[in-house]
Write a protein that holds these residues in place. Structure first.
Motif, PDB file in Angstrom:
ATOM      1  N   GLN A   1       0.610  -1.082   0.046  1.00 44.98           N
ATOM      2  CA  GLN A   1      -0.123  -0.070  -0.076  1.00 44.98           C
ATOM      3  C   GLN A   1       0.673   1.254   0.106  1.00 44.98           C
ATOM      4  OE1 GLN A   1      -3.914   0.141   0.395  1.00 44.98           O
ATOM      5  NE2 GLN A   1      -3.240  -1.980  -0.468  1.00 44.98           N
ATOM      6  N   ASP A   2       2.056   1.371   0.120  1.00 38.80           N
ATOM      7  CA  ASP A   2       3.183   2.489   0.411  1.00 38.80           C
ATOM      8  C   ASP A   2       3.082   3.337  -1.018  1.00 38.80           C
ATOM      9  OD1 ASP A   2       3.014   1.825   3.138  1.00 38.80           O
ATOM     10  OD2 ASP A   2       4.911   0.674   3.055  1.00 38.80           O
ATOM     11  N   ASP A   3       3.003   2.433  -1.901  1.00 40.95           N
ATOM     12  CA  ASP A   3       3.330   3.002  -3.548  1.00 40.95           C
ATOM     13  C   ASP A   3       2.401   2.667  -4.385  1.00 40.95           C
ATOM     14  OD1 ASP A   3       4.754   2.504  -6.202  1.00 40.95           O
ATOM     15  OD2 ASP A   3       5.703   4.241  -5.351  1.00 40.95           O
ATOM     16  N   LYS A   4       1.788   3.876  -4.796  1.00 40.05           N
ATOM     17  CA  LYS A   4       0.388   3.608  -5.741  1.00 40.05           C
ATOM     18  C   LYS A   4       0.803   2.738  -7.059  1.00 40.05           C
ATOM     19  CE  LYS A   4      -2.100   7.602  -4.704  1.00 40.05           C
ATOM     20  NZ  LYS A   4      -3.119   8.678  -5.697  1.00 40.05           N
ATOM     21  N   GLU A   5       2.103   2.592  -7.455  1.00 34.31           N
ATOM     22  CA  GLU A   5       2.336   1.892  -8.691  1.00 34.31           C
ATOM     23  C   GLU A   5       2.551   0.466  -8.101  1.00 34.31           C
ATOM     24  OE1 GLU A   5       2.410   0.693 -12.520  1.00 34.31           O
ATOM     25  OE2 GLU A   5       2.087   2.999 -11.833  1.00 34.31           O
ATOM     26  N   GLU A   6       3.068   0.240  -7.106  1.00 35.83           N
ATOM     27  CA  GLU A   6       3.611  -1.260  -6.584  1.00 35.83           C
ATOM     28  C   GLU A   6       1.981  -1.759  -6.183  1.00 35.83           C
ATOM     29  OE1 GLU A   6       5.805  -2.075  -3.033  1.00 35.83           O
ATOM     30  OE2 GLU A   6       7.152  -2.582  -4.537  1.00 35.83           O
ATOM     31  N   THR A   7       1.017  -0.856  -5.589  1.00 32.86           N
ATOM     32  CA  THR A   7      -0.064  -1.144  -5.310  1.00 32.86           C
ATOM     33  C   THR A   7      -0.902  -1.776  -6.478  1.00 32.86           C
ATOM     34  OG1 THR A   7      -0.395   0.157  -3.555  1.00 32.86           O
ATOM     35  CG2 THR A   7      -2.460  -0.838  -4.246  1.00 32.86           C
ATOM     36  N   ARG A   8      -0.820  -1.118  -7.622  1.00 35.20           N
ATOM     37  CA  ARG A   8      -1.435  -1.567  -8.861  1.00 35.20           C
ATOM     38  C   ARG A   8      -0.965  -2.829  -9.345  1.00 35.20           C
ATOM     39  NH1 ARG A   8      -5.276   0.449 -12.272  1.00 35.20           N
ATOM     40  NH2 ARG A   8      -5.254   2.203 -11.161  1.00 35.20           N
ATOM     41  N   THR A   9       0.210  -2.718  -9.424  1.00 34.15           N
ATOM     42  CA  THR A   9       0.929  -4.114  -9.884  1.00 34.15           C
ATOM     43  C   THR A   9       0.644  -5.451  -8.918  1.00 34.15           C
ATOM     44  OG1 THR A   9       2.954  -2.888 -10.660  1.00 34.15           O
ATOM     45  CG2 THR A   9       3.240  -5.219 -10.223  1.00 34.15           C
ATOM     46  N   PHE A  10       0.415  -5.092  -7.705  1.00 36.56           N
ATOM     47  CA  PHE A  10      -0.044  -6.356  -6.850  1.00 36.56           C
ATOM     48  C   PHE A  10      -1.349  -6.625  -7.149  1.00 36.56           C
ATOM     49  CE2 PHE A  10      -1.751  -7.313  -2.548  1.00 36.56           C
ATOM     50  CZ  PHE A  10      -1.130  -8.698  -2.602  1.00 36.56           C
ATOM     51  N   ILE A  11      -2.282  -5.783  -7.255  1.00 37.07           N
ATOM     52  CA  ILE A  11      -3.597  -5.893  -7.172  1.00 37.07           C
ATOM     53  C   ILE A  11      -4.017  -6.315  -8.747  1.00 37.07           C
ATOM     54  CG2 ILE A  11      -5.987  -4.990  -7.024  1.00 37.07           C
ATOM     55  CD1 ILE A  11      -4.657  -5.410  -4.563  1.00 37.07           C
ATOM     56  N   MET A  12      -3.477  -6.041  -9.734  1.00 36.37           N
ATOM     57  CA  MET A  12      -3.637  -6.676 -11.179  1.00 36.37           C
ATOM     58  C   MET A  12      -2.936  -7.945 -11.091  1.00 36.37           C
ATOM     59  SD  MET A  12      -5.643  -4.647 -12.442  1.00 36.37           S
ATOM     60  CE  MET A  12      -5.784  -5.298 -13.866  1.00 36.37           C
ATOM     61  N   ALA A  13      -1.775  -8.143 -10.518  1.00 35.07           N
ATOM     62  CA  ALA A  13      -1.294  -9.584 -10.450  1.00 35.07           C
ATOM     63  C   ALA A  13      -2.235 -10.633 -10.060  1.00 35.07           C
ATOM     64  CB  ALA A  13      -0.032  -9.685  -9.680  1.00 35.07           C
ATOM     65  N   MET A  14      -3.141 -10.072  -8.684  1.00 30.67           N
ATOM     66  CA  MET A  14      -3.969 -11.013  -8.283  1.00 30.67           C
ATOM     67  C   MET A  14      -5.185 -10.945  -9.112  1.00 30.67           C
ATOM     68  SD  MET A  14      -2.455 -11.693  -5.440  1.00 30.67           S
ATOM     69  CE  MET A  14      -0.908 -11.550  -6.317  1.00 30.67           C
ATOM     70  N   HIS A  15      -5.433 -10.163  -9.884  1.00 29.67           N
ATOM     71  CA  HIS A  15      -6.708 -10.091 -10.931  1.00 29.67           C
ATOM     72  C   HIS A  15      -6.243 -11.320 -12.125  1.00 29.67           C
ATOM     73  CE1 HIS A  15      -9.726  -9.221 -13.598  1.00 29.67           C
ATOM     74  NE2 HIS A  15      -8.933  -8.904 -14.534  1.00 29.67           N
ATOM     75  N   ASN A  16      -4.869 -11.164 -12.311  1.00 30.24           N
ATOM     76  CA  ASN A  16      -4.173 -12.062 -13.581  1.00 30.24           C
ATOM     77  C   ASN A  16      -4.404 -13.690 -13.129  1.00 30.24           C
ATOM     78  OD1 ASN A  16      -1.199 -10.376 -14.689  1.00 30.24           O
ATOM     79  ND2 ASN A  16      -3.465  -9.916 -14.950  1.00 30.24           N
ATOM     80  N   THR A  17      -3.980 -13.869 -11.720  1.00 29.61           N
ATOM     81  CA  THR A  17      -4.172 -15.357 -11.336  1.00 29.61           C
ATOM     82  C   THR A  17      -5.626 -15.838 -10.980  1.00 29.61           C
ATOM     83  OG1 THR A  17      -3.820 -14.391  -9.082  1.00 29.61           O
ATOM     84  CG2 THR A  17      -1.845 -14.966 -10.314  1.00 29.61           C
TER      85      THR A  17
END
Length: 329
Positions: free
Chosen positions: A126-142
């Motif tokens: 949650q600390d970096d917006k771009e990292e948050t987006r990458t993580f959440i979209m990674a979960m969407h991919n799986t």
């Protein structure tokens, strides 16, 4: 003995493949190639890489079956166009880039094993917006790999309201709602996550049926739901925290309501399935008390909270994911 030895050696070399694939994704190899065919010179110029280094990476991707090569030109395979190109339903580029983010943590596994402490506390990224987006979209991919199948396996036909706890991109809620026209879902998650969730829900045109609610599942849960869904949450928490979470979920459900837990669930000796036992190391690296759990442990938490009819459903889902269901009395 020789087969055993070869297996151990081959396991040691597997990082060659995973790191090469993650690097290709981070460099944008598949998107630069697109739906056509590109020469090495064209790709190196467009990507800003050396021809020598890129040629080795591209040839490795061909050898692994992820690209095709004809003469000096490279192209995505038929399947590759569906999983490596942005905008496709089965796209996995985000999770591959996220793997690269996790690489540094895995380099510190020895230290974490020695100390029992994480290499990095991810704070749900949650600390970096771009990292948050990458993580959440990674979960969407799986999730996109089996969300539709899971929705067909779970009977929510008699339910009107679903609470998706720590629901991330809301992928599962989207498919639960698509499979059950009367169902409405509430996705509870952190504010930074929900900024990304909003985009995913909008893309699937589900904004009228899926409500996004800011919250922390370790504190409070909204009440009055027919069903609760908990996907890949318990492995981030310790046993005591999970007991408390089950009690809060029990209170959040209407009488007769059901809980659906999806996770990497271990057999009683906690060694199998092998992906689940290996994933526990990931939790060692990135959480304070997280790990994967056996069905017996999960059943104990649920029954302590008051749930009845606890069942373990194994339905050949990816990476040996399985489901536990139970009902509020």
């Amino acid at each position: 003995m020789r087969r055993y030895r070869d297996k151990a050696l081959n396991t040691g070399y597997l990082f060659f493949y995973s790191k090469a694939l993650a690097t290709a994704a981070r460099l944008g190899v598949f998107d630069y190639i697109g739906t056509g065919s590109k020469s090495l010179k064209e790709l190196a110029a467009a990507m800003g890489t050396s021809e020598h280094g890129l040629e080795l990476l591209l040839d490795a991707m061909v050898g692994m079956g992820y690209l095709s090569k004809k003469g000096n030109n490279y192209s995505n395979t038929r399947c590759g166009r569906e999983v490596f190109l942005k905008g496709k339903d089965l796209y996995i580029g985000d999770i591959l880039r996220f793997h690269a983010t996790m690489w540094e943590g895995w380099n510190n596994l020895e230290q974490s094993v020695r100390t029992g402490k994480p290499a990095r506390l991810h704070n749900m990224f949650q600390d970096d917006k771009e990292e948050t987006r990458t993580f959440i979209m990674a979960m969407h991919n799986t999730a996109m790999g089996h969300a539709e199948r899971l929705a067909s396996l779970m009977d929510l036909s008699g339910d009107k309201t679903l609470l998706d706890i720590g629901g991330g991109p809301a992928t599962y809620s989207i498919f639960f709602c698509k499979a059950n026209p009367r169902l409405r879902a509430t996705v509870l998650d952190l504010p930074g996550t929900l900024e990304v969730t909003k985009d995913v829900v909008s893309r699937f045109k589900m904004s009228r049926r899926i409500t996004l609610q800011e919250g922390d599942y370790n504190k409070d849960l909204p009440k009055g739901f027919d069903a609760a869904f908990l996907s890949h949450i318990i492995h981030s928490e310790g046993g005591e925290a999970n007991i408390g979470l089950m009690k809060r979920i029990y209170d959040a459900l209407n009488p007769g309501g059901k809980i659906i837990i999806q996770d990497f669930i271990l057999k009683s000796d906690k060694t199998q399935p092998s992906f689940a036992s290996a994933f526990a190391l990931c939790m060692l690296l990135f959480t304070e008390k997280g790990r994967t759990y056996s069905f017996e442990e999960i059943k104990g938490w649920l029954e302590a909270a008051g749930f009845k009819s606890v069942k373990w459903l194994r339905r050949a889902l990816p990476r040996d994911i399985s489901i536990v269901t139970a009902f509020r009395s």
